[in-house]
Design an enzyme around this catalytic site. Structure first.
Site, PDB file in Angstrom:
ATOM      1  N   LYS A  41     -11.172 -10.780  -0.015  1.00  0.00           N
ATOM      2  CA  LYS A  41     -10.136  -9.879   0.481  1.00  0.00           C
ATOM      3  C   LYS A  41     -10.707  -9.029   1.607  1.00  0.00           C
ATOM      4  CE  LYS A  41      -7.456  -6.330  -1.558  1.00  0.00           C
ATOM      5  NZ  LYS A  41      -7.284  -5.579  -2.788  1.00  0.00           N
ATOM      6  N   SER A 128     -16.649   8.392   5.061  1.00  0.00           N
ATOM      7  CA  SER A 128     -16.427   7.238   5.952  1.00  0.00           C
ATOM      8  C   SER A 128     -14.991   7.222   6.461  1.00  0.00           C
ATOM      9  CB  SER A 128     -16.729   5.933   5.211  1.00  0.00           C
ATOM     10  OG  SER A 128     -18.097   5.854   4.890  1.00  0.00           O
TER      11      SER A 128
END
Ligand code: PNS
Length: 160
Positions: A41, A128
């Protein structure tokens, strides 16, 4: 001296992560830095290969750090690499809430223990997600990420 496994998505790696690696190196002596990706994925800003390349460049001068990309459960990777402990960095109580549940789950499944390392307060606000968001709008994040990541973000968002 112990070998520790530090798993994460690291998309991208930032100075808070680097601080945790440096602390773990100091405390334990040997660190396996693992980019954990679900290859079935693909998603995210940087590809697994790019994340690995950025980590390899960032930690090139550290003896005792190895970098790898892994798939599957963190406990299985920890066993495969022969880690004594997993290490996770904590920025806040919110991180603790999530991480302690994962630590208990992982210990109950495999016996491996997780050691929590408080982050350097200078990086307690860095994530992040915010790095990606600010960089995507052309904002300056160069003070929050290692130089190779800063360059890669500039390239990524200038179409390079
Ligand atoms: O950097 P992240 O996204 O906070 O990292 C999370 C990560 C990759 C460490 C966590 O999702 C994980 O360990 N994934 C691997 C799959 C796994 O072991 N799941 C069970 C967790 S109890």
């Amino acid at each position: 001296m112990a070998k520790v496994f530090i798993p994460g998505s690291f998309d991208p790696l930032h100075n808070g992560h680097v601080d945790i690696v440096d602390q773990a190196l100091d405390l334990f002596g040997e660190v396996v830095f693992g980019v954990l990706v679900n290859f079935a994925k693909p998603s995210g800003l940087f590809t697994p290969d790019e994340r690995i390349e950025l980590a390899v460049d960032t930690f090139a001068d550290r003896t005792g750090v190895t970098v790898g990309a892994f798939e599957g459960l963190a406990i299985d990777v920890a066993a495969t690499v022969g880690a004594d402990f997993m290490v996770k960095g904590l920025r806040s109580a919110a991180d603790y809430d999530i991480e302690q549940q994962m630590a208990h789950m992982n210990r109950s499944s495999s016996g491996i223990r997780t050691v929590f390392v408080p982050c350097n307060p200078a990086y307690s606000f860095v994530s992040s997600r915010f790095i990606r968001e600010i960089a995507s709008h052309g904002g300056d994040i160069s003070h929050l990420v290692p130089a190779p990541v800063s360059t890669a973000l500039t390239d990524k968002f200038s179409g390079g």
